[in-house]
Motif scaffolding. Structure first.
Motif, short mmCIF file in Angstrom:
data_model
loop_
_atom_site.label_atom_id
_atom_site.label_comp_id
_atom_site.label_asym_id
_atom_site.label_seq_id
_atom_site.Cartn_x
_atom_site.Cartn_y
_atom_site.Cartn_z
N SER A 85 1.34 -1.03 -0.35
CA SER A 85 0.00 0.18 0.25
C SER A 85 0.83 1.31 0.13
O SER A 85 0.48 2.43 -0.99
CB SER A 85 -1.14 -0.21 0.73
OG SER A 85 0.54 0.08 2.74
N ASP A 86 2.17 1.11 0.68
CA ASP A 86 3.23 2.04 0.57
C ASP A 86 2.93 2.70 -0.85
O ASP A 86 3.48 3.96 -1.31
CB ASP A 86 4.04 1.95 1.20
CG ASP A 86 3.57 2.39 3.03
OD1 ASP A 86 3.32 2.31 3.25
OD2 ASP A 86 4.96 1.69 3.88
N GLY A 87 3.52 1.84 -1.66
CA GLY A 87 4.65 1.96 -3.07
C GLY A 87 2.96 2.61 -3.84
O GLY A 87 3.02 3.20 -3.99
N ALA A 88 2.04 1.79 -3.46
CA ALA A 88 0.82 2.28 -4.69
C ALA A 88 0.45 4.00 -3.91
O ALA A 88 0.14 4.55 -4.47
CB ALA A 88 -0.29 1.22 -3.77
N GLU A 89 0.48 4.61 -2.48
CA GLU A 89 0.62 5.87 -2.32
C GLU A 89 1.50 6.59 -3.10
O GLU A 89 1.30 7.59 -3.53
CB GLU A 89 0.55 6.07 -0.96
CG GLU A 89 0.34 6.84 -0.87
CD GLU A 89 0.11 7.14 0.77
OE1 GLU A 89 0.34 6.47 1.91
OE2 GLU A 89 0.64 8.10 2.14
N ILE A 90 3.06 6.07 -2.63
CA ILE A 90 4.56 7.06 -3.44
C ILE A 90 3.59 7.27 -4.70
O ILE A 90 4.00 8.07 -5.85
CB ILE A 90 5.40 6.10 -2.89
CG1 ILE A 90 5.67 6.54 -1.71
CG2 ILE A 90 6.43 6.64 -4.05
CD1 ILE A 90 6.74 5.43 -1.23
N ALA A 91 3.38 6.06 -5.23
CA ALA A 91 3.30 5.96 -6.92
C ALA A 91 2.12 6.64 -6.95
O ALA A 91 2.05 7.91 -8.52
CB ALA A 91 2.66 4.67 -7.95
N ILE A 92 0.99 6.47 -6.97
CA ILE A 92 -0.20 7.85 -7.14
C ILE A 92 -0.08 9.29 -6.50
O ILE A 92 -0.09 10.68 -7.50
CB ILE A 92 -1.50 7.52 -5.96
CG1 ILE A 92 -1.76 6.66 -6.47
CG2 ILE A 92 -2.90 7.87 -6.46
CD1 ILE A 92 -1.89 5.67 -8.00
N LYS A 93 1.21 9.44 -5.92
CA LYS A 93 1.27 11.50 -4.93
C LYS A 93 2.19 11.67 -6.49
O LYS A 93 2.60 12.79 -5.98
CB LYS A 93 1.75 10.84 -3.91
CG LYS A 93 1.34 10.42 -2.88
CD LYS A 93 1.60 11.62 -1.40
CE LYS A 93 0.42 11.60 -0.50
NZ LYS A 93 0.94 10.86 1.18
N ASN A 94 2.86 10.72 -6.87
CA ASN A 94 3.54 10.91 -7.79
C ASN A 94 3.58 10.79 -9.03
O ASN A 94 4.09 11.21 -10.28
CB ASN A 94 5.15 9.79 -8.00
CG ASN A 94 5.89 10.43 -7.06
OD1 ASN A 94 6.68 11.69 -6.98
ND2 ASN A 94 5.92 9.24 -5.27
N GLY A 95 1.85 10.71 -9.19
CA GLY A 95 1.75 10.67 -10.93
C GLY A 95 1.31 9.96 -11.16
O GLY A 95 0.64 10.53 -12.65
N ALA A 96 1.65 8.70 -11.24
CA ALA A 96 1.17 7.54 -11.85
C ALA A 96 -0.77 7.20 -12.49
O ALA A 96 -1.52 7.97 -11.00
CB ALA A 96 1.36 5.98 -11.10
#
Ligand SMILES: Nc1ncnc2c1ncn2[C@@H]1O[C@H](COP(=O)(O)OP(=O)(O)OP(=O)(O)O)[C@@H](O)[C@H]1O
Ligand SMILES: [Mg+2]
Length: 481
Positions: A85-96
């Motif tokens: 879930s952390d990876g998903a959050e980082i990804a979305i916050k970085n514009g994925a």
């Protein structure tokens, strides 16, 4: 036809995806290393990049921002075997665009892909004209305030309820006005309701209006503030101050845009756009049961949180120049210049009253320097200079006693005012009190005062004059007031 790049070290997976994308009528290529993939992304003209996370030569998430910034600005869909879930959050916050966990079925890939295509098509068809945002009286270009301008534009383009939060003096009302001005109801009124200032006995009639004869003195019917905002914006300032009964009533008004004037039989309608502001933490109030959760959820369709000035010190100079020009204009005087240490003090100070405290300090500096062309720290209000002087003493004494002396950056930031200013700022309060007490104790008897203080007459008269203390007109109560 769209262009797709797949970056994944699993060749079989790449083959399957290329096939799938081609079957959807688009073009696709792949890379099995991150570096090669990045190179392709930079040189190519891709609409979408599928990006694996664990690659033999690096982590895909770390390359995400770079890929988003290449010329074609592709949408990035993360595909990973080790999703967290952390990876998903980082990804979305970085514009994925999306974050997909393997194994991937064709359906799982096709759905986000077709949404991306749809989205990019719509951008091509309707390129949004760049609209200049009107920011009346708002200055600042720090990255944090620029992010707020984006949110402001977003809020102005929609009809959603907006909640503006932030410490006192951060510009909540200013931003509310700017949202209204940039919205499609700008031609109509923005009605400001200060929830903290509504007189208890008149709240309902002020907000909802009243019919003739509804209460003693209601000699004619009157529209309330909510009706006045019809077609325009209703700005509920200090909404955290709304009592529980009104919170309940308001919830209904927000849901239905309908309400009943005091003494009226029928409900009336008002189609307003709502902006609310608060310097309270409404989430905490909701947890504590002092603010209705359902009302909070309604209010915060768009949330605009204004940062305190001390968290965007880059803006201080710009805001200062803006306000000094404005204030000098108002006074009809030539605009002032600034000494370097003037800005240095402004930069160092913590501004707990935010931009309002800064503008007040500038106003008082300008009146202190009325005929002088340059503003110096000595023109700033005493409380600010005292705080800064105290801070500089602590800093430098610690500095002298320790290796911090070598910390030149910190020392450069330390403000050392001229000694006389510093001494005056520290001594003036206690010294004035001493002489007031002295004269009160001796009931204005100068000889007695000289005896107790050990000072000569001339000296004593000089100090009394400096502090405007009248020797015959003083009492102990006075001195402690
Ligand atoms: N970004 C800015 N640029 C220039 N002036 C600003 C800015 N933000 C605030 N100000 C000025 O600061 C003062 C306070 O702004 P405003 O009344 O909007 O703050 P507020 O957040 O509503 O404060 P409060 O919570 O005390 O009601 C005003 O004089 C306003 O013009
Ligand atoms: Mg305000």
């Amino acid at each position: 036809m769209a262009n797709v790049l797949i970056i994944d070290d699993d060749q079989g997976m790449c083959g399957m995806m290329v096939e799938l994308v081609k079957n959807m009528g688009h073009k696709a290529v792949y890379s099995t290393t991150l570096n090669q993939g990045l190179e392709k992304a930079i040189r190519g003209d891709f609409d979408v990049v599928f990006l694996d996370v664990l690659m033999p030569d690096g982590n895909g998430l770390e390359a995400l921002a770079t890929i988003r910034e290449v010329k074609s600005a592709p949408e990035v869909i993360i595909i990973t075997g080790a999703g967290t879930s952390d990876g998903a959050e980082i990804a979305i916050k970085n514009g994925a665009w999306d974050y997909l966990q393997k194994p991937l079925s064709p359906k799982k890939i096709m759905l986000p892909l077709s949404r991306v295509f749809q989205y990019r098509d719509s951008l091509k068809k309707k390129p949004r004209p760049p609209v200049a945002l009107k920011l009346p009286g708002i200055v600042g270009s720090s990255s944090s305030i620029r992010e707020r301008y984006d949110l402001l534009a977003q809020a102005a383009n929609s009809n959603a309820n907006v909640l503006i939060s932030g410490e006192t003096g951060t510009g909540k009302e200013l931003f509310a006005k700017a949202i209204h001005l940039n919205s499609n109801c700008a031609q109509k009124k923005m009605v400001v309701v200060d929830c903290a200032a509504l007189p208890e006995s008149l709240i309902e009639s002020s907000l909802f209006g009243h019919e003739k004869g509804a209460f003693t003195g209601a000699d004619r019917s009157r529209d309330g503030l909510i009706k006045m905002a019809d077609g325009g914006t209703l700005f509920l300032d200090e909404i955290g101050e709304l009592g529980s009964l009104l919170q309940k009533t308001f919830l209904r008004v927000l849901q239905e845009r309908k309400f009943r004037p005091v003494g009226g039989e029928d409900e009336i309608y008002s189609n307003f756009r709502l902006i609310a502001a608060t310097n309270k933490n409404l989430e905490t109030m909701a947890e504590q049961g002092t603010f209705r959760k359902d009302l909070l959820y309604r209010l915060q369709s768009v949330v605009l949180e204004l940062p305190p000035l001390r968290d965007r010190r880059e803006d201080i100079k710009e805001i200062t120049v803006h306000h000094v020009t404005k204030i000098c204009d108002r006074y009809g005087t030539e605009t002032k210049g600034f000494s370097t240490d003037f800005f240095q003090v402004l930069q160092e100070y913590d501004w707990h009253g935010n931009v309002r405290e800064l503008t007040n300090a500038l106003e008082s500096a300008i009146s202190a320097a009325f005929y002088e062309p340059i503003l110096f720290p000595k023109h700033l209000p005493m409380n600010i200079r005292v705080k800064m002087a105290r801070a500089s003493v602590n800093d430098s004494s610690v500095g002298m006693m320790s290796e911090n002396l070598l910390d030149t950056n910190r020392l450069k930031r330390t403000v050392v005012p001229p000694y006389r200013d510093f001494r005056d700022s520290i001594l003036e309060g206690p010294e004035r009190k001493y002489f007031k007490d002295l004269m009160a104790l001796t009931r204005g008897n100068v000889s007695e005062a000289c005896r107790i203080s050990g000072l000569g007459r001339t000296w004593l008269y000089k100090v009394l004059k400096k502090y405007n203390i009248e020797k015959n007109n003083i009492s102990l109560d006075d001195s402690h007031a």
